[in-house]
Design an enzyme around this catalytic site. Structure first.
Site, PDB file in Angstrom:
ATOM      1  CB  CYS A  12      12.540   8.895   9.193  1.00 52.21           C
ATOM      2  SG  CYS A  12      13.448   7.642   8.294  1.00 52.21           S
ATOM      3  CD  GLU A  71       9.555  12.672  12.188  1.00 54.69           C
ATOM      4  OE1 GLU A  71      10.524  12.119  11.644  1.00 54.69           O
ATOM      5  OE2 GLU A  71       8.497  12.063  12.469  1.00 54.69           O
ATOM      6  CD  GLU A 102      11.957   4.194   9.744  1.00 53.46           C
ATOM      7  OE1 GLU A 102      11.982   5.072  10.637  1.00 53.46           O
ATOM      8  OE2 GLU A 102      11.893   4.448   8.542  1.00 53.46           O
ATOM      9  CE  LYS A 129      -1.950   3.017   2.066  1.00 53.19           C
ATOM     10  NZ  LYS A 129      -2.014   4.510   1.814  1.00 53.19           N
TER      11      LYS A 129
END
Length: 496
Positions: free
Chosen positions: A300, A397, A265, A190
């Site tokens: 990331c 973040e 993750e 996906k």
């Protein structure tokens, strides 16, 4: 040939773009006919209408993946046969390098220089690397009593769902489907609705390479498709890269359904520590700029917290600002451009909101503005703030080109600030004293720690990738990733 800006513009104008799902070796519209607009962050234009897969499509993809696995059409092939197929697939990715790179750039706003030299080659290398591992990883013979023979073997887990992000669309997908397929599983991928195009195209190439129908399927769609995969009782394992919030929801869905394996993750707020004896301030400053401004900060492991000793802080900030000048937002189709577009309006608004927060909490020392608005695209200047460790932009973040510079006075203080986060994905330390650097590296709670560098070796498949705490669990890359997609089986044979 080395294409010019005009060449890429011409090719973009005539590129055929496929938006259908890929299920059981065929392109398919969503069962209910729903689509969503795939818009380019470069200029806001609609690239294609993409299938918005719902429950019927997810069920169909999982069903054919299960059928292929049960029939052993892939897992039952000899290791050398599976290796050859994956190697052909990697070769086809390289043959279609320019097409895939252009799709990635148009879809995600990444500079064409990056997609053609980094993203697509790295994705092909990942598939190649795991193909090479297929006929080299064996099991164990256990040291048991002499009247027994004990075997420990690894078997594919079954049907693997992979839900991947938009910042490195094909590469992050390859980090999932490469080892999952190498282990003999069937996969339902996906892709993010923000960047689904390369996933659909490489699925077509997979069939051309000889992967049996049903073994690799792509279901584009919104987060609902990902939720349905997480809830699906016939999915044995789900691997996800994305936000911590969504990762938590996926884990909850898995618990509510069949307790499928969940590999996550997630986010990061990675510290980059520069000690006063840094061996090369100019190189460290360039690395600090690259760590946050490469890929528009949509990384990331971005070094979004720059911790600098107070004695060198002012000098070092000036060097970082100078290094950041090579990151000028421009048209991603221009090979000379090193900084492209933020992926969409939602992410742009998020980044701009954090910049406003930074203006209130800290001192803006560079950037801070949206640019190229007249193009219809989403561009932000490289932005640098000097802040306290508790500032919002230093703790949350952002996933954008926003750097928080934090001063410290002692090594203990630096380590304390670095570890004071809910994340633990990556970190770095700069020091001429390798003993000091090693000691600091040991104290940093992160899955990857660089010494006198940042992101070095990121293209090397030998290094496991993943994090501590709310940065996730399990590891992508390396042979360790195969552990996520296999089951251990003990077979004990009585001889007498």
């Amino acid at each position: 040939m080395s294409r010019t800006y005009a060449n890429w513009q011409d090719r973009a104008a005539t590129l055929a773009i496929e938006g259908r799902a890929f299920i059981d070796g065929e392109l398919r519209h969503a069962r209910d006919g729903k689509t969503f607009a795939c818009e380019s962050p470069i200029d806001g234009r609609v690239l294609a209408r993409v299938a918005d897969c719902g429950a019927a499509d997810v069920d169909a993809a999982v069903a054919v993946a299960r059928r292929a696995f049960t029939a052993q059409s892939w897992a039952g092939q000899n290791p050398r046969q599976r290796k050859a197929v994956l190697q052909r697939w990697a070769a086809l990715m390289r043959e279609h390098l320019e097409e895939l790179a252009l799709l990635e750039t148009l879809d995600s706003g990444k500079p064409i220089g990056d997609t053609i030299h980094i993203d697509i080659p790295a994705a092909a290398h990942c598939v190649d690397w795991y193909a090479e591992a297929i006929d080299k990883i064996g099991g164990e013979v256990a040291p048991v009593d002499h009247h027994l023979v004990g075997l420990v073997t690894r078997e594919p887990v079954g049907v693997v769902a992979a839900v991947v992000p938009w910042n490195f669309p094909l590469l992050m997908a390859a980090w999932k489907f490469g080892p999952a397929l190498a282990a003999g599983n069937s996969v339902v991928l996906k892709p993010s609705e923000k960047s689904p195009l390369t996933a659909i195209r490489v699925a077509q190439l997979a069939i051309e390479a000889g992967l049996p129908p049903g073994v690799f399927n792509v279901v584009p769609g919104t987060g609902e498709a990902g939720r349905l995969l997480a809830l699906h009782r016939d999915v044995d394992c789900i691997a996800f890269t994305g936000s911590t919030r969504t990762g938590r929801a996926i884990m909850e869905c898995a618990a509510q359904s069949n307790l499928k394996r969940v590999w996550l993750e997630l986010g990061g707020k990675s510290p980059n520590i520069v000690l006063p004896d840094c061996p090369d301030l100019d190189r460290a400053a360039q690395a600090a700029a690259d760590a946050i401004f490469f890929n528009m900060g949509e990384v990331c492991t971005a070094g979004s917290r720059l911790l600098v000793h107070r004695d060198i802080k002012d000098v070092f900030i000036d060097k970082v600002i100078a290094a950041a000048r090579r990151y000028v937002p421009g048209d991603p189709l221009d090979p000379a451009v090193t900084m492209g577009a933020i992926v969409d309006q939602i992410q742009l608004d998020r980044v701009l909101d954090y910049i406003e927060s930074g203006r209130r909490e800290g001192r803006l020392v560079a950037g801070g503005a949206r640019v190229r608005e007249e193009t219809g695209g989403f561009y932000v200047q490289p932005t640098v703030f000097e802040v306290k460790p508790d500032a919002r932009i230093a703790r949350e973040e952002i996933f954008g080109p926003v750097l928080s510079v934090i001063a410290f006075d002692t090594i203990d203080e630096a380590v304390s600030i670095a570890n004071d986060t809910e994340y633990g994905l990556a970190a770095a330390v700069w020091s001429a004293d390798l003993a000091t650097a090693h000691e600091v590296a040991r104290r940093l709670r992160a899955g990857t720690v660089w010494v006198n560098g940042y992101a070095d070796g990121s293209d090397d498949m030998n290094f496991p990738f993943g994090g501590y705490r709310q940065s996730g669990n399990g590891r992508d890359k390396s042979l360790h990733a195969l552990e996520k997609y296999t089951e251990l089986k003990s077979t004990i044979v009585r001889l007498r």
